[in-house]
Design an enzyme around this catalytic site. Structure first.
Site, PDB file in Angstrom:
ATOM      1  N   GLU A  95     -38.805 -12.629  30.593  1.00  0.00           N
ATOM      2  CA  GLU A  95     -38.377 -11.549  31.483  1.00  0.00           C
ATOM      3  C   GLU A  95     -38.844 -10.185  30.990  1.00  0.00           C
ATOM      4  OE1 GLU A  95     -34.555 -11.282  34.296  1.00  0.00           O
ATOM      5  OE2 GLU A  95     -34.072 -11.056  32.162  1.00  0.00           O
ATOM      6  N   HIS A 103     -42.463 -36.717  20.887  1.00  0.00           N
ATOM      7  CA  HIS A 103     -42.695 -37.889  21.726  1.00  0.00           C
ATOM      8  C   HIS A 103     -42.957 -37.495  23.177  1.00  0.00           C
ATOM      9  CE1 HIS A 103     -41.329 -40.556  18.445  1.00  0.00           C
ATOM     10  NE2 HIS A 103     -40.539 -39.538  18.156  1.00  0.00           N
ATOM     11  N   LYS A 161     -33.438 -10.786  44.457  1.00  0.00           N
ATOM     12  CA  LYS A 161     -32.043 -10.441  44.773  1.00  0.00           C
ATOM     13  C   LYS A 161     -31.935  -9.782  46.146  1.00  0.00           C
ATOM     14  CE  LYS A 161     -30.575  -9.815  39.958  1.00  0.00           C
ATOM     15  NZ  LYS A 161     -30.094  -8.842  38.946  1.00  0.00           N
TER      16      LYS A 161
END
Length: 412
Positions: free
Chosen positions: A262, A288, A403
């Site tokens: 961010e 893995h 937003k």
């Protein structure tokens, strides 16, 4: 105390670039423009204040429900996960973050209305997930609001959430205006719930301050080198992997992803898209899965290995040989801590041999001071990288766009 080792080429780095990064963050701190640099000292007063009410909280509550998301929860979770093994008697922390109804219901089922302190955290005061969950809690648990000593609020001084708290005479704590949300864990955001839960937050702050002083005294040049290397080679190595060898680093890795992603994914002063993509892995589990891509995939990543030299858990691998399973007998009689550290070193060597740029962070042990140091380390590394990328490290315009679009969905 942690030990830092850079295995990539530092000799070719331009001293001017290192100095540029250092002077940029020193100006941020000296000007007062960016406030997180001062939290290790200023938050000590807050911790002392919280300790005066701790015994009252301790007698009444056994659980703290944190209502917050992003910078209002990730740092708290990271510190709790790291210190919980050595602080098993700390109060239970419940996190109500996401607007996922399945998660909300799961967490609410763990809440005892009469034994839970609710801490509502939002820097802006208007975070939709936080306020929506807070409303649900009020209704579901029939929480009284006026003069309630069961609800604490942490927010900016003049936010709408702060005004709500004042109107209802709720106890509230202030996030300094010059401290961004993702850099706020050493402010009231983290200090309120962690101190009241019983963690030694004073020692966390002390560890952060000691490291900060060493940095200002030019005793941590490895950080300048790392930031400069990342930025100079950002087109060649656009991805940065944190490969941490302990499950206790899982939440810390998520915090690093937030503060790194961010803060650094921006448009620079020339309008160019820049950034460094963070990836958090846990060893030995991700040996893995993701390791194959690191070693034989594109050479477009740097890797930071992280491990704990001394674990408090002295769990041994038995001297037991089983028919057909003798292949693993070479580790019989060793400790699991020896095994995971050997796996870290072996993996690091294999990654280095494949031509990947690597650095290593070794924890002597996990304690409060080392946790405070590591929080400051990544905050400073982020600020240094942002300064060299020539961006505003502390805003998030891309997030704000989403937003605003969200509001339109419910206003049609």
């Amino acid at each position: 105390m942690l030990q830092y080792t850079n295995y990539f080429d530092t000799k070719s780095l331009d001293p001017f670039t290192l100095e540029k990064g250092f002077e940029a963050v020193r100006y941020e701190a000296a000007s007062g423009e960016i406030g997180y640099y001062h939290l290790p000292l200023s938050s000590q007063l807050l911790v002392e204040e919280l300790q005066t009410i701790y015994h009252t909280i301790d007698r009444r509550f056994n659980t703290i429900a944190i209502v917050g998301i992003g910078g209002s929860s990730l740092g708290i979770k990271a510190i709790e996960r790291l210190l919980r093994p050595s602080t098993p008697n700390a109060k239970k922390l419940i996190y109500l973050e996401n607007s996922d109804p399945i998660s909300i219901m799961h967490e609410m089922k763990q809440i005892d209305k009469f034994r839970t302190l609710f801490v509502v955290i939002s820097k802006s005061g208007g975070t939709v997930e936080t306020l929506s969950i807070f409303k649900r809690l009020i209704v579901s648990f029939e929480l009284p609001l006026e003069n309630s000593d069961q609800i604490f609020v942490v927010s900016d001084e003049d936010s709408i959430l702060s005004r709500f708290a004042d109107e209802n005479h709720l106890r509230r704590f202030v996030i300094p205006a010059n401290v961004g949300g993702r850099f706020s864990v050493l402010s009231a955001v983290g200090m309120v719930p962690l101190t009241l839960a019983g963690f030694d937050t004073g020692a966390i702050l002390t560890g952060a301050q000691i490291f900060l002083e060493r940095f200002w005294n030019r005793q941590e040049e490895h950080m300048l080198q790392k930031a400069a290397f990342y930025v100079i080679h950002r087109d060649q190595y656009p991805m940065n992997v944190l490969f941490a060898y302990s499950d206790t680093f899982e939440e810390f890795g998520k915090w690093v992803v937030q503060i790194w992603g961010e803060s650094l994914g921006k448009r620079n002063r020339r309008g160019e898209r820049v950034g460094l993509t963070p990836i958090s892995l846990i060893g030995s589990v991700d040996q893995h899965s993701f390791l194959q891509l690191i070693i034989e995939g594109p050479l477009n990543k740097t890797v930071t290995f992280m491990h704990i030299e001394h674990s408090e858990e002295h769990l041994m691998i038995p001297e037991l040989s089983l028919n057909y399973l003798e292949k693993s007998d070479f580790v019989n009689g060793k400790s699991f801590n020896d095994l995971i550290n050997a796996q870290c070193q072996a993996t690091m060597q294999s990654v280095l041999q494949s031509g990947v740029s690597v650095d290593d962070i070794a924890w002597k042990q996990i304690d409060e001071r080392s946790v405070g140091e590591m929080i400051l380390y990544y905050e400073l590394l982020t600020s240094l990288s942002g300064a060299l990328l020539e961006i505003n490290t502390y805003d998030q315009p891309g997030v704000e766009i989403g937003k605003k679009i969200l509001e339109t969905y419910f206003s049609r």
